[in-house]
Write a protein that holds these residues in place. Structure first.
Motif, mmCIF file in Angstrom:
data_model
loop_
_atom_site.group_PDB
_atom_site.id
_atom_site.type_symbol
_atom_site.label_atom_id
_atom_site.label_comp_id
_atom_site.label_asym_id
_atom_site.label_seq_id
_atom_site.Cartn_x
_atom_site.Cartn_y
_atom_site.Cartn_z
ATOM 1 N N GLY A 1 0.590 -1.409 0.190
ATOM 2 C CA GLY A 1 -0.048 0.002 0.033
ATOM 3 C C GLY A 1 0.844 1.341 0.101
ATOM 4 N N GLY A 2 0.227 1.969 0.796
ATOM 5 C CA GLY A 2 1.315 3.618 0.730
ATOM 6 C C GLY A 2 1.153 4.336 -0.421
ATOM 7 N N SER A 3 1.846 5.062 -0.855
ATOM 8 C CA SER A 3 1.837 5.817 -2.152
ATOM 9 C C SER A 3 1.928 5.091 -3.419
ATOM 10 C CB SER A 3 2.695 7.150 -2.141
ATOM 11 O OG SER A 3 4.262 6.462 -2.134
ATOM 12 N N GLN A 4 2.656 4.044 -3.383
ATOM 13 C CA GLN A 4 2.756 3.017 -4.295
ATOM 14 C C GLN A 4 1.891 1.852 -4.559
ATOM 15 O OE1 GLN A 4 5.151 3.211 -6.911
ATOM 16 N NE2 GLN A 4 6.690 4.415 -6.149
ATOM 17 N N PRO A 5 1.290 1.609 -5.736
ATOM 18 C CA PRO A 5 0.384 0.406 -5.802
ATOM 19 C C PRO A 5 1.117 -0.738 -4.796
ATOM 20 C CG PRO A 5 0.960 1.031 -8.044
ATOM 21 C CD PRO A 5 2.184 1.738 -6.969
ATOM 22 N N ALA A 6 0.052 -1.784 -4.287
ATOM 23 C CA ALA A 6 0.553 -3.070 -3.805
ATOM 24 C C ALA A 6 1.337 -3.772 -4.646
ATOM 25 C CB ALA A 6 -0.653 -3.729 -3.177
ATOM 26 N N HIS A 7 2.542 -4.412 -4.343
ATOM 27 C CA HIS A 7 3.191 -5.191 -5.131
ATOM 28 C C HIS A 7 3.965 -4.852 -6.284
ATOM 29 C CE1 HIS A 7 0.645 -7.647 -2.538
ATOM 30 N NE2 HIS A 7 -0.227 -7.520 -3.174
ATOM 31 N N GLN A 8 3.783 -3.179 -6.306
ATOM 32 C CA GLN A 8 4.350 -2.680 -7.526
ATOM 33 C C GLN A 8 5.266 -1.538 -7.225
ATOM 34 O OE1 GLN A 8 0.394 -2.580 -10.175
ATOM 35 N NE2 GLN A 8 2.152 -2.677 -11.768
ATOM 36 N N ASN A 9 6.059 -0.918 -8.090
ATOM 37 C CA ASN A 9 6.864 0.254 -8.085
ATOM 38 C C ASN A 9 6.499 1.062 -9.264
ATOM 39 O OD1 ASN A 9 8.602 2.019 -6.763
ATOM 40 N ND2 ASN A 9 10.087 1.291 -8.108
ATOM 41 N N CYS A 10 6.278 2.433 -9.334
ATOM 42 C CA CYS A 10 6.121 3.039 -10.304
ATOM 43 C C CYS A 10 7.233 4.211 -10.419
ATOM 44 C CB CYS A 10 4.748 3.790 -10.393
ATOM 45 S SG CYS A 10 3.463 2.617 -10.357
ATOM 46 N N VAL A 11 7.716 4.529 -11.481
ATOM 47 C CA VAL A 11 8.840 5.468 -11.628
ATOM 48 C C VAL A 11 8.573 5.982 -13.004
ATOM 49 C CG1 VAL A 11 10.522 4.015 -10.501
ATOM 50 C CG2 VAL A 11 10.412 3.882 -13.180
ATOM 51 N N SER A 12 9.028 7.560 -13.172
ATOM 52 C CA SER A 12 8.678 8.465 -14.092
ATOM 53 C C SER A 12 9.712 7.822 -15.567
ATOM 54 C CB SER A 12 9.356 9.780 -13.792
ATOM 55 O OG SER A 12 9.405 10.596 -15.052
ATOM 56 N N GLY A 13 8.998 8.172 -16.558
ATOM 57 C CA GLY A 13 9.466 7.717 -17.715
ATOM 58 C C GLY A 13 10.461 8.294 -18.375
ATOM 59 N N GLY A 14 10.974 9.468 -18.090
ATOM 60 C CA GLY A 14 11.980 10.232 -18.441
ATOM 61 C C GLY A 14 11.390 11.746 -19.025
#
Length: 231
Positions: free
Chosen positions: A91-104
């Protein structure tokens, strides 16, 4: 009389032109965010005191185009980041079980009204791209019963990972590690090539699915492979 009407008409027309170009007030730029591959809930993006909760699309993983509720005035600095800034387990600010990063570029930070790459040419919107990936966890264990560095065993996890481990003349217990396994993915370690003169078997924890219990432990770290000398 009709000549007296020309000047007010010109002033009115000039006002309309200036207003359309931003001269009548501050220009506002929408904050557009394109998010790809969200499969679990929990992602919250934030910038300039605003929050944007990213839902799971009807078809998990589809690309979504979203906007923050309010645009930003020209010249305003922005920085679109996950709330809290780091991945949070479950949970938190990221999706559960995932990590999201900027694409540049266009990147997640910059100045409203200026391009992300040149900081000069004016653009009609702030565009930010985020891509999400499933978190992966370790798959490792130990091999016992190979008391010689001259013999080795080859293990495989389906088509995902293959490793060859030699025995040890000083330590009968030898650690090994396979490629990390994404959350929600099945794994099954088997012996691909037996060592000469020995028979090895995966004696425990060699099969399963990388789910919540394994995630909390940082993966599966107790796979046991036992080798015995052929009689």
């Amino acid at each position: 009389m009709k000549f007296h009407l020309v000047r007010p008409a010109l002033i009115l027309a000039s006002s309309v032109v200036l207003a359309s170009c931003g001269g009548g007030g501050k220009e506002t730029y929408p904050v557009k965010v394109t998010v790809s591959n969200v499969q679990y809930p929990g992602l919250i993006l934030t910038t300039n005191g605003q929050e944007l909760a990213v839902p799971v699309p009807a078809k998990a993983g589809d690309t979504q185009v979203l906007y923050f509720a309010n645009g930003l005035d020209y010249g305003t600095y922005y920085n679109v980041v996950p709330k809290g800034g780091t991945a949070a387990l479950g949970g938190g600010s990221q999706p559960a079980h995932q990590n999201c990063v900027s694409g540049g570029i266009p990147r997640e930070y910059g100045t409203a009204g200026q391009s992300a790459s040149l900081e000069s040419a004016r653009t009609p919107a702030i565009e930010v791209f985020y891509n999400c990936s499933i978190l992966s966890y370790s798959l490792s264990g130990t091999i016992t019963g190979l008391p010689s560095a001259d013999v080795s065993v080859t293990l495989t996890n389906g088509s995902n990972s293959t490793v060859t481990i030699a025995g040890s003349s000083t330590d009968a217990s030898v650690p090994f590690a396979m490629s990390a396994v994404p959350y929600g993915t099945s794994f099954g370690i088997t012996v691909l090539t037996q060592p000469t003169g020995y028979t090895c078997t995966v004696s425990s924890n060699g099969t399963g699915v990388m789910l919540d219990a394994q995630e909390k432990n940082g993966g599966v770290k107790d796979v046991a492979v036992t080798c015995v000398k052929n009689s």
